[in-house]
Design an enzyme around this catalytic site. Sequence first.
Site, PDB file in Angstrom:
ATOM      1  N   GLY A 211       0.834  -1.185   0.000  1.00 18.00           N
ATOM      2  CA  GLY A 211       0.000   0.000   0.000  1.00 18.00           C
ATOM      3  C   GLY A 211       0.864   1.226   0.000  1.00 18.00           C
ATOM      4  CB  THR A 212       3.273   2.583  -1.217  1.00 14.54           C
ATOM      5  OG1 THR A 212       4.112   3.678  -0.902  1.00 14.54           O
ATOM      6  CG2 THR A 212       3.699   2.027  -2.561  1.00 14.54           C
ATOM      7  CB  THR A 213       1.007   6.894  -3.845  1.00 14.10           C
ATOM      8  OG1 THR A 213      -0.266   6.321  -3.540  1.00 14.10           O
ATOM      9  CG2 THR A 213       0.932   7.577  -5.205  1.00 14.10           C
TER      10      THR A 213
END
Length: 213
Positions: free
Chosen positions: A8-10
């Site tokens: 979960g990341t950007t």
Amino acid sequence: MEKEVKSGTTTVGIVCEDGVVIAAERKSTLGYLVASKEETKIVQLAPHIAMTEAGMVGDLQALARYMKAEIKLFELQNKKRIPVRAAATLLANILYSGRWSFFPYYVQIILAGFDDKGPNLFVLHPDGSKLDEKKFFSTGSGSPIAFGVLEDSYKEKLSVDEGIKLAIRAIKAAVERDIASGGKGIDVAVITKSGFKKLKEEEIEKIKKKISK
């Protein structure tokens, strides 16, 4: 021993006229649990090269250690800095070597740097089978939202200052709409002919406030 499975990341990478900008938010998730709100997802591999990380934390940490060692070895043997494309190809080969194993790398990586050919940005397929040079890119769960901002606002010959603002806008948009992105802040780094520089927290917050107005 089980891998530490956080995801979960950007992350975002942008090529500018005088350098390359990379950015990432700090939240990592473990299923529906927020595992960390201060995960560092930008790793400097050499004075002129860095990568952004999205995927399994254990895999990413192992790859970063592997890359740092291989880059040092290249530079000792050749007595010169490794070109950015060569570093990206090396990373692709490492990823590809694990393709048929029981434990392939579960990662999405942007590798960026500045060498004699100027600023460079490379995107690697998770299995290392393809290496693409891009002007801008985003990885992670919030990337569809970040891409909307990048597609709308990217232009040729952006200055580094403009690139920083665009990267922060893209990450900020993802944080506001993607449940797996967030954390206590945004990390931003710039790589120019002078080398790698990570922006201070107060600099980023000042830009975020201007963008919000």
